[in-house]
Structures are given as structure tokens and as C-alpha cells.
Design an enzyme around this catalytic site. Structure first.
Site, PDB file in Angstrom:
ATOM      1  N   TYR A 140       0.941  -1.233  -0.454  1.00 18.95           N
ATOM      2  CA  TYR A 140      -0.117  -0.192   0.319  1.00 18.95           C
ATOM      3  C   TYR A 140       0.733   1.242   0.403  1.00 18.95           C
ATOM      4  O   TYR A 140       0.768   2.178  -0.285  1.00 18.95           O
ATOM      5  CB  TYR A 140      -0.990   0.330   1.201  1.00 18.95           C
ATOM      6  N   LYS A 191       3.839 -15.639   2.522  1.00 14.76           N
ATOM      7  CA  LYS A 191       3.940 -15.933   1.791  1.00 14.76           C
ATOM      8  C   LYS A 191       5.876 -16.294   1.413  1.00 14.76           C
ATOM      9  O   LYS A 191       6.480 -15.453   0.370  1.00 14.76           O
ATOM     10  CB  LYS A 191       3.680 -15.435   0.220  1.00 14.76           C
ATOM     11  N   ASP A 223      -1.771 -18.606   1.086  1.00 11.69           N
ATOM     12  CA  ASP A 223      -2.648 -19.495   0.463  1.00 11.69           C
ATOM     13  C   ASP A 223      -3.357 -20.276   0.917  1.00 11.69           C
ATOM     14  O   ASP A 223      -4.656 -20.640   1.151  1.00 11.69           O
ATOM     15  CB  ASP A 223      -2.214 -19.663  -1.738  1.00 11.69           C
ATOM     16  N   ASP A 247      -6.346  -7.666   4.492  1.00 15.69           N
ATOM     17  CA  ASP A 247      -6.736  -6.595   3.618  1.00 15.69           C
ATOM     18  C   ASP A 247      -7.802  -7.846   3.478  1.00 15.69           C
ATOM     19  O   ASP A 247      -8.733  -7.305   3.323  1.00 15.69           O
ATOM     20  CB  ASP A 247      -5.932  -5.820   2.280  1.00 15.69           C
ATOM     21  N   ASP A 251     -11.424  -9.723   5.040  1.00 21.20           N
ATOM     22  CA  ASP A 251     -12.941 -10.119   4.989  1.00 21.20           C
ATOM     23  C   ASP A 251     -13.072 -11.385   4.246  1.00 21.20           C
ATOM     24  O   ASP A 251     -14.450 -11.671   4.698  1.00 21.20           O
ATOM     25  CB  ASP A 251     -13.068  -9.261   3.237  1.00 21.20           C
TER      26      ASP A 251
HETATM   27  C1  IPM Z   1     -10.600  -1.895   4.362  1.00 21.81           C
HETATM   28  C2  IPM Z   1     -10.606  -1.448   2.982  1.00 21.81           C
HETATM   29  C3  IPM Z   1      -9.409  -0.502   2.589  1.00 21.81           C
HETATM   30  C4  IPM Z   1      -8.053  -0.788   2.501  1.00 21.81           C
HETATM   31  C5  IPM Z   1      -9.815   0.419   1.273  1.00 21.81           C
HETATM   32  C6  IPM Z   1     -11.618   1.130   1.377  1.00 21.81           C
HETATM   33  C7  IPM Z   1      -8.571   1.540   0.590  1.00 21.81           C
HETATM   34  O1  IPM Z   1     -10.555  -2.217   1.937  1.00 21.81           O
HETATM   35  O2  IPM Z   1      -9.771  -0.587   5.057  1.00 21.81           O
HETATM   36  O3  IPM Z   1      -9.578  -2.563   4.448  1.00 21.81           O
HETATM   37  O4  IPM Z   1      -7.693  -1.430   1.435  1.00 21.81           O
HETATM   38  O5  IPM Z   1      -7.570  -0.914   3.402  1.00 21.81           O
HETATM   39 MG    MG Z   2     -10.252  -4.605   2.614  1.00 22.06          MG
END
Ligand code: IPM
Ligand code: MG
Length: 359
Positions: A140, A191, A223, A247, A251
């Protein structure tokens, strides 16, 4: 009376609605627990782009720096997709501007919501894990990054995954300390079979582990971790990983619970922390009183616990959320047969009642 300065960054989409609920809950709980919260709202995200042209105006960042903690709603929406400055840049600017290197994302499957998961009940019942994601390094932020011209008019897109030993060490310490107050197991995800940066990561994490002899450390390739998370998520306590892997995995972990609308997060550094729901701004349901405010409210609980060390107040919010779920109140995203569907506002009112009953 003890007074704290709280900056509210409601942001876009459903942000203002869920923030309204969280603010009322915070105000109630501060009265219960005898401290004072001084709220100041500031423009952030798309809303700030419209006002100032910038997703994170300097004045907003300054105000955040001067506060004790920041409660953030959500940013983004199709309106700003083609804008040269995107709301998400404000988020990254806030993370780097406040040095928020540690992102804590708990994923807990609540007994009342087991049926909401897309996985089998026996796989998800009792899942209680914490993703500790490094937040200010890796792909990032690594340099060089950009799109660069090459010979013959071709262009090359570049991002760089880079970590220094000290960056790995400080996030590792956060993970091990978190594990000490949980089930004492850290799984570090990398990784290292391919990436040099991951080999350094693994070496440094293993070194830091020596300072925490009561915590067990495992290593997993990313993975494999993605696979294990849906195969048998109960094996995890604390997952420690770098920015992009975190990230993606957070999710995935969120979806185990079936309801991303329930999950809070904390971003911590040396200064004030930022507390925000894991979900986005949901522009499709904004302004319709349909949003689930519970992730925002639970983020407010994290703000109290992690940001202000007001742990009694944080526990009161947790209990109020459990109580309204026990009472059968559900927003549309977590609705199930036999439950009572309510909107965002009404959920807020039920929480305030639960808080009043609890004392
Ligand atoms: C998160 C989001 C952010 C990230 C985006 C919106 C920049 O996906 O906070 O997980 O990738 O960190
Ligand atoms: Mg995210």
C-alpha cells in the site's frame, strides 16, 4: 469529571445514519459511567471532496491529531469514482498521517447469528478470531509506486512490498500482546516460500515470539490460510499478517460471521486511534433507514475499550448489543424467520432502552 475529545468522521452513504446511532449510544453510556465525551464532527471522504476538493482536509487531520479518539463511519460512493481524488485516499492519508500501524479486526460468530453464515453451523459456531493487520507498510505504501513510461511507448505499473525489521517487530508485539489476553495462539501469515520480504517477516516474528513464551506461534502461507479459514476457522485465535494479505483475509474472516454489518475494527498507533466498521458506505441503501448500525456501535465500544481504557463502558455496549439480539431485533441484513425486523433508528432506540435497563 473526566472529559474526552472525540472526533466524528461520519463520511458518506450510510455513514451519517449509523454514526447518529453510535453517538447517542456513546452519550448514554458516558452518562452511565460518569465521564464526558466532547464530540466534534469533521468532513472526510467524498463529503470532504465536495466541500474542499480533498478527501482528508488538513484541518480534519489536525483535529484528529488533537483528539483522544476518532470514530469513523464509512467513505466512498459511485459519485466520486471518476474524481481525480478518491475518498479511499483519505482513508490511507488518515492511516499514515496518524501512524496507525496496527489494525485489529475481530470476527466473532455470535450464537444468535450462526444461521446467517453461508458455512455450516458446526463449522462456524464458536468462531472467535482476531486479525491483526499491519496498516501503514507493505504494497500500500512501499516505494517506488506508480505507472512509469518505458521504451516503445509501453508503460509499467509498479508497487513495492517492503517491510523493515522495526515495522515487523512493532506489529508482532501487538499480535502477541493481544493473544495473551485471548487463547494465546498467534498464526503469522506470509508467503515466505516465494517472497524475500516474507522471509524477513517470518524471521522477525519468530524472534519477537521469544519474548512471549506463554504464546504459541504458528506460521502459514497466505494461500493455505485462505483455505483453512473456510475449512476449519476455529483453529485460529490471532492472525498476524501484512497489509494486503490482511485486507483480503479480514474480508474472508468477516464473511464467516455471515454479517459484515456486525464487525467493528480498531486502528492503533502511537497517537489517537481510529475506530470504524469493517463494512463500506452502502450507497444503495443510504438515507432509507435500512442500515445495520451495530458494527458502528461495536466500533464505539472498541473506542471506549482500546482508545480510552473505559472498559466498563465498553462492556455495557457489548451487553446492550447482545441483549437486543436476544430480544430478537434484526435489521434487514441479518433478518431471520421469527425475528422482528427494525430499521437503523429503531435499532438505536432498542439499544438505548437496553442500556437504561442494564443499570
Ligand atoms: C479496508 C478497505 C481499504 C483497504 C480501502 C477502502 C482503501 O478495503 O479498510 O479493508 O484496502 O485497506
Ligand atoms: Mg478491505
Amino acid at each position: 469529571m473526566k472529559t474526552y475529545q472525540i472526533t466524528l468522521l461520519a463520511g458518506d452513504g450510510i455513514g451519517p445514519e449509523i454514526m447518529g446511532v453510535a453517538r447517542a449510544v456513546l452519550a448514554q453510556v458516558s452518562r452511565n459511567c460518569q465521564f464526558h465525551l466532547n464530540f466534534t464532527a469533521a468532513p472526510f471522504g467524498g463529503q470532504a471532496i465536495d466541500l474542499t476538493g480533498e478527501p482528508l482536509p488538513e484541518a480534519t487531520l489536525e483535529q484528529c491529531r488533537a483528539s483522544d479518539a476518532i470514530l469513523l463511519g464509512a467513505v466512498g460512493g459511485p459519485v466520486w469514482d471518476d474524481h481525480p481524488r478518491r475518498p479511499e485516499q483519505g482513508l490511507l492519508g488518515l492511516r499514515s498521517g496518524l501512524g496507525l500501524y496496527a489494525n485489529l479486526r475481530p470476527a466473532t460468530v455470535r450464537p444468535q447469528l450462526v444461521a446467517a453464515s453461508s458455512l455450516k453451523p458446526e463449522v462456524v459456531t464458536g468462531v472467535d478470531l482476531l486479525v491483526v493487520r499491519e496498516l501503514t507498510g507493505g504494497l500500500y505504501f512501499g516505494q517506488p509506486q506508480g505507472i512509469f513510461p518505458e521504451k516503445k511507448g509501453e508503460r509499467r505499473g509498479v508497487n513495492t512490498m517492503t517491510y523493515s525489521e522495526s515495522e515487523i517487530e512493532r506489529i508482532s508485539r501487538v499480535a502477541f500482546k493481544s493473544a495473551q489476553s485471548r487463547r494465546k495462539l498467534v498464526t503469522s501469515v506470509d508467503k515466505a516460500n516465494v517472497l524475500a520480504v516474507s522471509r524477513l517477516w517470518r524471521e522477525v516474528v519468530s524472534r519477537v515470539a521469544l519474548d512471549f513464551p506463554d504464546v504459541t506461534l504458528n506460521h502459514l502461507y497466505v494461500d493455505n490460510c485462505a483455505m483453512q479459514l473456510i475449512r476449519w476457522p476455529k483453529q485460529f485465535d490471532v492472525i498476524l499478517t501484512e497489509n494486503l494479505f490482511g485486507d483480503i483475509l479480514s474480508d474472508e474472516a468477516a464473511m464467516l460471521t455471515g454479517s459484515i454489518g456486525m464487525l467493528p475494527s480498531a486502528s492503533l498507533g502511537e497517537g489517537p486511534g481510529v475506530f470504524e466498521p469493517v463494512h463500506g458506505s452502502a450507497p444503495d441503501i443510504a438515507g432509507q433507514d435500512r442500515a445495520n448500525p451495530l458494527a458502528q456501535v461495536l466500533s464505539a465500544a472498541m473506542l471506549l475499550g482500546y482508545g480510552l481504557q473505559e472498559t466498563t463502558a465498553a462492556a455495557q455496549i457489548e451487553q446492550a448489543v447482545a441483549r437486543v439480539l436476544d430480544q430478537g431485533y434484526r435489521t434487514g441484513d441479518i433478518m431471520a424467520e421469527g425475528m422482528t425486523q427494525v430499521g437503523c433508528q429503531a435499532m438505536g432506540e432498542k439499544l438505548l432502552l437496553a442500556l437504561a435497563e442494564g443499570i
